[in-house]
Design a protein around this motif. Sequence first.
Motif, PDB file in Angstrom:
ATOM      1  N   PRO A  94       0.822  -1.221   0.000  1.00 43.09           N
ATOM      2  CA  PRO A  94       0.000   0.000   0.000  1.00 43.09           C
ATOM      3  C   PRO A  94       0.853   1.267   0.000  1.00 43.09           C
ATOM      4  O   PRO A  94       1.927   1.304   0.598  1.00 43.09           O
ATOM      5  CB  PRO A  94      -0.785  -0.105   1.317  1.00 43.09           C
ATOM      6  CG  PRO A  94      -0.785  -1.554   1.645  1.00 43.09           C
ATOM      7  CD  PRO A  94       0.506  -2.101   1.131  1.00 43.09           C
ATOM      8  N   SER A  95       0.354   2.287  -0.684  1.00 42.47           N
ATOM      9  CA  SER A  95       1.043   3.583  -0.721  1.00 42.47           C
ATOM     10  C   SER A  95       0.050   4.641  -1.178  1.00 42.47           C
ATOM     11  O   SER A  95      -0.735   4.398  -2.093  1.00 42.47           O
ATOM     12  CB  SER A  95       2.214   3.525  -1.707  1.00 42.47           C
ATOM     13  OG  SER A  95       2.730   4.818  -1.937  1.00 42.47           O
ATOM     14  N   THR A  96       0.085   5.781  -0.564  1.00 45.12           N
ATOM     15  CA  THR A  96      -0.638   6.942  -1.080  1.00 45.12           C
ATOM     16  C   THR A  96       0.359   7.949  -1.657  1.00 45.12           C
ATOM     17  O   THR A  96       0.351   8.254  -2.850  1.00 45.12           O
ATOM     18  CB  THR A  96      -1.471   7.599   0.051  1.00 45.12           C
ATOM     19  OG1 THR A  96      -2.455   6.663   0.474  1.00 45.12           O
ATOM     20  CG2 THR A  96      -2.167   8.868  -0.446  1.00 45.12           C
ATOM     21  N   ARG A  97       1.252   8.455  -0.806  1.00 44.82           N
ATOM     22  CA  ARG A  97       2.162   9.529  -1.215  1.00 44.82           C
ATOM     23  C   ARG A  97       3.157   9.107  -2.288  1.00 44.82           C
ATOM     24  O   ARG A  97       3.319   9.784  -3.297  1.00 44.82           O
ATOM     25  CB  ARG A  97       2.982  10.029  -0.010  1.00 44.82           C
ATOM     26  CG  ARG A  97       2.319  11.065   0.826  1.00 44.82           C
ATOM     27  CD  ARG A  97       2.685  10.836   2.263  1.00 44.82           C
ATOM     28  NE  ARG A  97       2.107   9.580   2.655  1.00 44.82           N
ATOM     29  CZ  ARG A  97       0.837   9.458   3.097  1.00 44.82           C
ATOM     30  NH1 ARG A  97       0.119  10.519   3.267  1.00 44.82           N
ATOM     31  NH2 ARG A  97       0.334   8.284   3.386  1.00 44.82           N
ATOM     32  N   THR A  98       3.871   8.020  -2.024  1.00 47.34           N
ATOM     33  CA  THR A  98       4.975   7.679  -2.926  1.00 47.34           C
ATOM     34  C   THR A  98       4.439   7.345  -4.310  1.00 47.34           C
ATOM     35  O   THR A  98       4.929   7.848  -5.326  1.00 47.34           O
ATOM     36  CB  THR A  98       5.773   6.496  -2.341  1.00 47.34           C
ATOM     37  OG1 THR A  98       6.052   6.774  -0.968  1.00 47.34           O
ATOM     38  CG2 THR A  98       7.064   6.291  -3.085  1.00 47.34           C
ATOM     39  N   ARG A  99       3.400   6.514  -4.348  1.00 49.73           N
ATOM     40  CA  ARG A  99       2.838   6.099  -5.634  1.00 49.73           C
ATOM     41  C   ARG A  99       2.261   7.298  -6.389  1.00 49.73           C
ATOM     42  O   ARG A  99       2.578   7.529  -7.562  1.00 49.73           O
ATOM     43  CB  ARG A  99       1.749   5.048  -5.408  1.00 49.73           C
ATOM     44  CG  ARG A  99       1.123   4.520  -6.681  1.00 49.73           C
ATOM     45  CD  ARG A  99       0.231   3.324  -6.380  1.00 49.73           C
ATOM     46  NE  ARG A  99      -0.876   3.649  -5.503  1.00 49.73           N
ATOM     47  CZ  ARG A  99      -2.042   4.168  -5.913  1.00 49.73           C
ATOM     48  NH1 ARG A  99      -2.233   4.443  -7.190  1.00 49.73           N
ATOM     49  NH2 ARG A  99      -2.999   4.408  -5.058  1.00 49.73           N
ATOM     50  N   PRO A 114       7.015  10.927   8.049  1.00 54.51           N
ATOM     51  CA  PRO A 114       6.967  10.567   6.626  1.00 54.51           C
ATOM     52  C   PRO A 114       5.539  10.349   6.142  1.00 54.51           C
ATOM     53  O   PRO A 114       5.275  10.366   4.953  1.00 54.51           O
ATOM     54  CB  PRO A 114       7.780   9.275   6.561  1.00 54.51           C
ATOM     55  CG  PRO A 114       7.705   8.695   7.949  1.00 54.51           C
ATOM     56  CD  PRO A 114       7.635   9.880   8.876  1.00 54.51           C
ATOM     57  N   LEU A 115       4.618  10.125   7.075  1.00 56.42           N
ATOM     58  CA  LEU A 115       3.224   9.770   6.810  1.00 56.42           C
ATOM     59  C   LEU A 115       3.168   8.397   6.111  1.00 56.42           C
ATOM     60  O   LEU A 115       4.099   8.065   5.403  1.00 56.42           O
ATOM     61  CB  LEU A 115       2.510  10.842   5.996  1.00 56.42           C
ATOM     62  CG  LEU A 115       2.476  12.245   6.642  1.00 56.42           C
ATOM     63  CD1 LEU A 115       1.752  13.228   5.700  1.00 56.42           C
ATOM     64  CD2 LEU A 115       1.802  12.224   8.007  1.00 56.42           C
ATOM     65  N   PRO A 116       2.121   7.653   6.230  1.00 53.95           N
ATOM     66  CA  PRO A 116       0.911   8.011   6.961  1.00 53.95           C
ATOM     67  C   PRO A 116       1.143   7.999   8.469  1.00 53.95           C
ATOM     68  O   PRO A 116       1.854   7.137   8.976  1.00 53.95           O
ATOM     69  CB  PRO A 116      -0.071   6.901   6.570  1.00 53.95           C
ATOM     70  CG  PRO A 116       0.805   5.710   6.272  1.00 53.95           C
ATOM     71  CD  PRO A 116       2.046   6.275   5.672  1.00 53.95           C
ATOM     72  N   HIS A 143      14.185   3.667   1.742  1.00 56.60           N
ATOM     73  CA  HIS A 143      13.190   4.465   1.021  1.00 56.60           C
ATOM     74  C   HIS A 143      13.928   5.749   0.607  1.00 56.60           C
ATOM     75  O   HIS A 143      13.726   6.811   1.195  1.00 56.60           O
ATOM     76  CB  HIS A 143      12.014   4.764   1.949  1.00 56.60           C
ATOM     77  CG  HIS A 143      10.785   5.279   1.288  1.00 56.60           C
ATOM     78  ND1 HIS A 143      10.759   5.776   0.001  1.00 56.60           N
ATOM     79  CD2 HIS A 143       9.506   5.397   1.758  1.00 56.60           C
ATOM     80  CE1 HIS A 143       9.521   6.161  -0.298  1.00 56.60           C
ATOM     81  NE2 HIS A 143       8.755   5.938   0.749  1.00 56.60           N
ATOM     82  N   GLN A 154      12.259   9.160  -0.148  1.00 52.33           N
ATOM     83  CA  GLN A 154      11.679   9.765   1.057  1.00 52.33           C
ATOM     84  C   GLN A 154      12.769  10.505   1.842  1.00 52.33           C
ATOM     85  O   GLN A 154      12.552  11.619   2.317  1.00 52.33           O
ATOM     86  CB  GLN A 154      11.037   8.691   1.930  1.00 52.33           C
ATOM     87  CG  GLN A 154      10.447   9.212   3.231  1.00 52.33           C
ATOM     88  CD  GLN A 154       9.169  10.026   3.041  1.00 52.33           C
ATOM     89  OE1 GLN A 154       8.300   9.633   2.282  1.00 52.33           O
ATOM     90  NE2 GLN A 154       9.057  11.147   3.742  1.00 52.33           N
ATOM     91  N   ARG A 214       7.744  -0.483  -5.336  1.00 56.13           N
ATOM     92  CA  ARG A 214       7.708  -0.757  -3.892  1.00 56.13           C
ATOM     93  C   ARG A 214       7.399  -2.231  -3.710  1.00 56.13           C
ATOM     94  O   ARG A 214       6.537  -2.785  -4.416  1.00 56.13           O
ATOM     95  CB  ARG A 214       6.653   0.102  -3.196  1.00 56.13           C
ATOM     96  CG  ARG A 214       6.431  -0.308  -1.745  1.00 56.13           C
ATOM     97  CD  ARG A 214       5.533   0.639  -0.997  1.00 56.13           C
ATOM     98  NE  ARG A 214       6.185   1.915  -0.766  1.00 56.13           N
ATOM     99  CZ  ARG A 214       5.664   2.887  -0.025  1.00 56.13           C
ATOM    100  NH1 ARG A 214       4.471   2.720   0.549  1.00 56.13           N
ATOM    101  NH2 ARG A 214       6.295   4.023   0.152  1.00 56.13           N
TER     102      ARG A 214
HETATM  103  N1   CP Z   1       5.834   8.184   3.133  1.00 54.45           N
HETATM  104  C1   CP Z   1       5.332   7.165   2.411  1.00 54.45           C
HETATM  105  O1   CP Z   1       6.063   6.312   1.925  1.00 54.45           O
HETATM  106  O2   CP Z   1       3.991   7.185   2.298  1.00 54.45           O
HETATM  107  P1   CP Z   1       3.130   6.123   1.471  1.00 54.45           P
HETATM  108  O3   CP Z   1       3.262   4.798   2.177  1.00 54.45           O
HETATM  109  O4   CP Z   1       1.735   6.659   1.455  1.00 54.45           O
HETATM  110  O5   CP Z   1       3.731   6.030   0.104  1.00 54.45           O
END
Ligand code: CP
Length: 336
Positions: free
Chosen positions: A54-59, A273-275, A135, A138, A107
Amino acid sequence: MQFTGAHILSIEQFERSDIERVFQVADSMEPYAQRRKVTRVLEGAILGNMFFEPSTRTRVSFGAAFNLLGGEVRETTGFQSTAIAKGESLYDTARVLSGYSDVICMRHPQSGSVAEFAAASRVPVINGGDGSNEHPSQALLDLYTIRKELIASGRGVDGLRIAMIGDLKFGRTVHSLCKLLCLYRDIQVTLVSPTELAMPEQLVEELRAAGHQVLVSEDLAGGIGHVDIAYSTRIQEERFTSREEANLYRGRFRLNQAIYTQYCEPNTVIMHPLPRDSREDANELDNDLNLNPNLAIFRQADNGVLVRMALFALILDVVEQVDRFARPVNWYSGRE
Ligand code: CP
């Protein structure tokens, strides 16, 4: 380092001058990321975005960065939507997908898997996070953010005081950030975690070998008392054998406005780094910090687009051409 055509797999590839180059290019991407200008410099190019976790930001930010440079994005998410679920090897997947793409971001839950994939790829591969290992993009955006946040107080990265808090054993972002800080001078790093989730000893040794002062603590209040940056992290539940095991540590180090006011210096910058895990039993970075001007987490996430645009421009060797393919935006853009 030679950026053109390079895989970006680990922070260990970079020298300090390379980091400065990435940041300089990232700065030049601001008009595009802020929708003041459009460029089509990567028109016709394809990013293969392969996210097996799962990823929001990186993807999305890798995809958005590529789109902002004029390129197209093709994605797979999760194992079940790919032929890996039917037994295809990483080698075969890499050989095939690199025929469809000009650059790939990946990822994967296993440490070293992205490097294995890259060895078989015919195009550059960027590590979007491999297990608890690294990462790198990041860490680049984290340091870019630190640099920007400290400029206001006349500080630079050399001489930085930073606390890293939370799951430092499995947190790949802090692993890459530690490696990156080794390129700088005279840094004080306070590592606040449960003993069982301590920063791997190898990374602590690397920080000390770089001449940095490293303090290891289980005391949040003491750890955040005299730092420029308080960098909080989530308990990486996905790396534990069970939710119950993660529950042993969840919620141990919570930073909220009251704790910030009591223990932090007035200008301490809060990063993550979130989430962040905002469920009640975790909440390592409380929502009551949302109006704190020193909460940099969303500026940090925004900076990810700039840094990832810079990586694409450098790897695909178009830095000098970006402005040549530029024009004003056609649409209303109410961004700040
Ligand atoms: N910081 C980071 O890697 O966020 P995601 O898991 O949402 O990609």
